[in-house]
Structures are given as structure tokens and as C-alpha cells.
Design a protein around this motif. Structure first.
Motif, mmCIF file in Angstrom:
data_model
loop_
_atom_site.group_PDB
_atom_site.id
_atom_site.type_symbol
_atom_site.label_atom_id
_atom_site.label_comp_id
_atom_site.label_asym_id
_atom_site.label_seq_id
_atom_site.Cartn_x
_atom_site.Cartn_y
_atom_site.Cartn_z
ATOM 1 N N HIS A 69 0.826 -1.204 0.000
ATOM 2 C CA HIS A 69 0.000 0.000 0.000
ATOM 3 C C HIS A 69 0.865 1.261 0.000
ATOM 4 O O HIS A 69 0.605 2.221 -0.730
ATOM 5 N N PRO A 90 -6.061 -6.814 -6.101
ATOM 6 C CA PRO A 90 -5.956 -6.329 -4.720
ATOM 7 C C PRO A 90 -5.765 -7.462 -3.707
ATOM 8 O O PRO A 90 -6.320 -8.553 -3.865
ATOM 9 N N GLU A 92 -6.892 -7.902 -0.139
ATOM 10 C CA GLU A 92 -7.789 -7.287 0.841
ATOM 11 C C GLU A 92 -7.615 -7.892 2.225
ATOM 12 O O GLU A 92 -7.907 -7.242 3.235
ATOM 13 N N ALA A 109 -7.974 -5.355 5.360
ATOM 14 C CA ALA A 109 -7.959 -3.957 4.923
ATOM 15 C C ALA A 109 -9.070 -3.158 5.586
ATOM 16 O O ALA A 109 -8.874 -1.992 5.956
ATOM 17 N N LEU A 114 -9.187 0.758 4.710
ATOM 18 C CA LEU A 114 -8.547 0.794 3.409
ATOM 19 C C LEU A 114 -9.264 -0.145 2.450
ATOM 20 O O LEU A 114 -9.930 -1.092 2.872
ATOM 21 N N ASN A 115 -9.104 0.114 1.163
ATOM 22 C CA ASN A 115 -9.678 -0.779 0.156
ATOM 23 C C ASN A 115 -8.831 -2.021 -0.050
ATOM 24 O O ASN A 115 -9.339 -3.064 -0.471
ATOM 25 N N TYR A 116 -7.534 -1.912 0.224
ATOM 26 C CA TYR A 116 -6.633 -3.042 0.054
ATOM 27 C C TYR A 116 -5.369 -2.787 0.857
ATOM 28 O O TYR A 116 -5.048 -1.653 1.234
ATOM 29 N N LEU A 117 -4.627 -3.878 1.124
ATOM 30 C CA LEU A 117 -3.340 -3.792 1.795
ATOM 31 C C LEU A 117 -2.191 -3.698 0.796
ATOM 32 O O LEU A 117 -1.103 -3.238 1.125
ATOM 33 N N GLY A 118 -2.440 -4.145 -0.398
ATOM 34 C CA GLY A 118 -1.451 -4.116 -1.470
ATOM 35 C C GLY A 118 -2.075 -4.631 -2.751
ATOM 36 O O GLY A 118 -3.274 -4.931 -2.801
ATOM 37 N N GLN A 119 -1.269 -4.695 -3.795
ATOM 38 C CA GLN A 119 -1.726 -5.194 -5.092
ATOM 39 C C GLN A 119 -0.685 -6.151 -5.652
ATOM 40 O O GLN A 119 0.528 -5.914 -5.519
ATOM 41 N N ASN A 318 9.525 -3.252 -2.429
ATOM 42 C CA ASN A 318 9.035 -2.111 -1.664
ATOM 43 C C ASN A 318 10.173 -1.345 -0.999
ATOM 44 O O ASN A 318 10.172 -0.114 -0.959
ATOM 45 N N MET A 410 2.316 -3.286 4.689
ATOM 46 C CA MET A 410 1.878 -2.295 3.706
ATOM 47 C C MET A 410 3.011 -1.445 3.179
ATOM 48 O O MET A 410 2.802 -0.500 2.427
#
Length: 416
Positions: A69, A90, A92, A109, A114-119, A318, A410
Motif C-alpha cells: 500500500h 488487490p 484485501e 484492509a 482501506l480498500n486493500y493492503l497491497g496489489q 518495496n 503495507m
């Protein structure tokens, strides 16, 4: 993009030359172009890369990675995530468990609004987009080209490419991976810790949708991660990263696919459904590699050239992204302070040391935390088993304790 041919024999002068055009190098080049445009200060940027993105490119191969994220926040600031978002799946929810023991917890999430923690993205697809952006930008892209030699001068670094092209640069950025040719040319030290593990990676189909869940399952050989991917003709699809004993990994690479799927099902369980098909299987040794001092004369090392992490927490890219974001911030500050009487030398020791200082805490903390996780979750010594099981249980019983764990997952900067 500025096109180049083998007839370019005269010395070419640039402000920044980047060796390595995979995720870190390509992103930095585009970030520098965006910075130059925003400040209305021209920058001559050269990017040297041996391969255009395809399944054979070591930086843009068939693997998938989780972009955290915090990294998406930074990519959005750079103007790149909107161009990549359609490639993302996503994450989630993350389910964390310890095989054969009671410890388990979840990160959701929704709990953090949040909508997501990562993609999750597939590297080859990302590479295609980034190189299209490079082709359209005012960036000198030397591809396919390899670095033949580099020579340190007092006021520049002199690069010679495999086709004879010679480039003089104020600042050299090495983004050329764990086997960095730039680092080898300057004989810079690299510390390595061998974890005695091999990563087996593959894309796997399942009999049910993943519903945007990611899984991290700790086994006696190491972590087993399952990440959600885009569906394939209606089938569920996940990305597998499985840390194994090298001999076990060799066996699992060679056995028939049905036997492999049964072994995977036994190790992972049924939370993701039944594993029905597996693509090509690949492997690589798991080591922690890091430069104690990722700078040199007129040279900065970023991403895997500076450090390569165990994939236990999915923080490799990251952390590398935070490297290049910090470098961009240091360069931005220097250019903002530039005057007509005192033009900026981007390769100066002041800029290199400002970068080094900006990365020290986050980099050291992340490396230390990753090593602790690997050693704590890759064995069956009963005191550690009891401790990690209790720790995972405490995260479930006391949700506020999840906040620092979630921040790490994240991809937000680490301190202390």
C-alpha cells in the motif's frame, strides 16, 4: 525516447545514467523525468538495459510481486500507478498461520479503513507498460545494451557500452540487481547471509476464487506464500513462493505436476481450495545480500544492487522503491537550492551522503526485521515454536497489536 545506434561513437554527456532498467531503474528514470518537468529544469537521463521486457528478462520475468500500500502511494505521487492499476489484483486480507501449530492471525484492509493492503502484479506486464512510457519520454534508452566497463573520473563516471557507445555522467545509479556489474567493477563489498533455503515459484490454478486473500504459512522448511492473481479463463489463479530445503526443492521441481500439487496441498492445506494445475516451476537460492555502504564516488546503488531480501514478508521491491524515492527527494532538494552562480553537481559527495543518511534507519531496520523473521519462523525448535505461536495468537486476541505488523506489510518506512 532518443534512439541510439552503433554509429554513436562520440562521448555523450548526461546528468544521470542508470544501469539496469527493470522495476527500480525504469521507475527511477521516469521519476527523474517527472521531477525535471515539474521543476522546469532540464535533466539529461540515460538508461542502460540489456533486454526489453519479456518472459526471459530477469527483471520482468514470469513472476508476480506484491506492491504494498505504501509503495502504491509513492507510485501514485510519481504519476505511475494510474498507468499500472489495471494490472493489479488487490490483497484485501492476509491470513498468517504456523503449520502444525495453533498460531494464526489475519490482517484485513477493512480494519484499517482501506480498500486493500497491497496489489499483486505480474512483472512482465508491468515491464511492458514501463517501457512504453520510456519510449514516449525524453529519456535516452540504450536497449539492448550492456555495460562493458566503467571508469571513475574526478568529475564524472565514464561508461562504455558493449556497442562502443561512451557516456560521461555526473551521477551513476546502479540498479542492476544482486549481481551488479557496477559494484563488481568498483570492487565494492557485499555482505551475504545464506539461509540454506531455495525458493520455488510457480503460478497455480485453484478450484475456487481467491476472493482477494493472500496467505503466509510458516513451515519447518520456511514460509509458503500464496498471493491472489487475476483469473485465467474463469479459473482461480494464485502466485506461489515456497521456501524449501535445497534438496527438497530440487525434488519438487522434477516430479510430475500431479505429484507436486499433492505435495503442495499437504503443506498448505485447503484454505485456498484445491490446487488443480501448475505452470512452469522455477527456483532460486535464498540469501540476504547487502552493501554496508551503498554509495561510491559519484555512484549510488539502489534496489537489489544495494540489498536483496528473503521474500518472507514480500518487502524486496518495496524497500527498493523507497531507495529511489529517497534519491529523488535528495535530488529535488538540491535542484530547488540551485542558483545561477552555483549549479548543482548531481554526483557530488554531498548528494551521495544525503542519500545514504536518508536511507540508513529504514534500510537497517527492514533488513534486521527480515532476518529475524526468517530465523524465527523457519525451524522447529520448541521455544521458538511456542513463542511465534503465542505471538500470532496475541495478534488475534489484541487487534491494536496488529498496527505495526500491518504497517510493515503495507510497505511503510521502518524506523528504530
Amino acid at each position: 525516447m532518443t534512439a541510439h545506434t552503433e554509429q554513436d561513437t562520440d562521448l555523450i554527456n548526461v546528468d544521470v545514467a542508470i544501469v539496469g532498467g527493470a522495476m527500480a531503474g525504469a521507475t527511477l528514470a521516469l521519476g527523474l523525468k517527472g521531477l525535471a518537468d515539474s521543476l522546469k529544469r532540464p535533466l539529461k537521463i540515460a538508461l542502460i538495459e540489456a533486454h526489453r521486457p519479456n518472459s526471459e528478462h530477469p527483471g520482468f520475468d514470469a513472476r508476480s510481486i506484491a506492491i504494498a500500500h505504501g509503495s502504491i502511494f509513492e507510485l501514485t505521487k510519481l504519476g505511475l500507478w494510474p498507468k499500472l492499476a489495471h494490472l493489479g489484483t488487490p490483497i484485501e486480507n492476509i491470513h498468517i498461520s504456523d503449520r502444525g501449530h495453533m498460531g494464526m492471525t489475519e490482517l484485513n484492509a477493512d480494519s484499517f479503513h482501506l480498500n486493500y493492503l497491497g496489489q499483486v502484479v505480474e512483472l512482465e506486464q508491468v515491464g511492458q507498460v514501463l517501457f512504453k512510457l520510456l519510449d514516449d519520454a525524453d529519456i535516452s534508452l540504450y536497449c539492448p545494451n550492456k555495460l562493458a566497463s566503467v571508469e571513475a573520473k574526478v568529475d564524472a563516471q565514464l561508461l562504455t557500452l558493449d556497442d562502443g557507445t561512451r557516456i560521461s555522467t555526473s551521477l551513476l545509479v546502479a540498479a542492476d540487481g544482486v549481481n551488479s556489474k557496477v559494484r563488481e567493477a568498483f570492487k565494492q563489498p557485499l555482505e551475504q547471509v545464506d539461509f540454506g533455503q531455495t525458493a520455488l515459484i510457480a503460478n497455480v490454478e485453484t478450484d475456487k476464487a481467491h476472493d482477494n486473500w493472500a496467505y503466509e504459512r510458516f513451515t519447518n522448511t520456511g514460509p509458503l506464500a500464496v498471493l491472489p492473481m487475476s483469473s485465467n479463463q474463469g479459473c482461480g489463479r494464485v502466485s506461489l513462493v515456497w521456501a524449501l530445503d535445497p534438496d527438497q526443492a530440487k525434488l519438487l521441481l522434477s516430479i510430475p505436476k500431479p505429484d507436486f500439487l499433492r505435495a503442495l496441498q499437504t503443506a498448505f492445506g485447503s484454505r485456498a481450495g484445491l490446487f488443480t494445475s501448475v505452470g512452469e516451476r522455477y527456483s532460486y537460492p535464498l540469501m540476504l545480500s547487502y552493501m554496508p555502504r551503498p554509495i561510491y564516488h559519484r555512484t549510488v546503488f539502489i534496489g537489489n544492487a544495494a540489498q536483496t531480501l528473503h521474500p518472507i514478508a514480500g518487502q524486496g521491491f518495496n524497500l527498493g522503491l523507497r531507495d529511489l524515492v529517497s534519491l529523488l527527494e535528495v535530488i529535488k532538494q538540491a535542484l530547488q537550492d540551485e542558483t545561477q552562480d552555483k549549479p548543482v553537481d548531481l554526483g557530488s559527495a554531498q548528494i551521495a551522503h544525503a542519500y545514504l543518511q536518508s536511507r540508513e534507519q529504514d534500510r537497517n531496520s527492514t533488513i534486521t526485521n527480515i532476518e529475524f523473521l526468517v530465523r524465527g519462523f523457519s525451524n522447529e525448535h520448541w521455544p521458538l515454536v511456542a513463542g511465534r505461536s503465542l505471538g500470532l495468537r496475541l495478534l488475534s486476541w489484541f487487534p491494536p497489536l496488529k498496527t505495526p505488523v500491518a504497517r510493515t506489510a503495507m510497505g511503510w518506512k521502518q524506523f528504530g
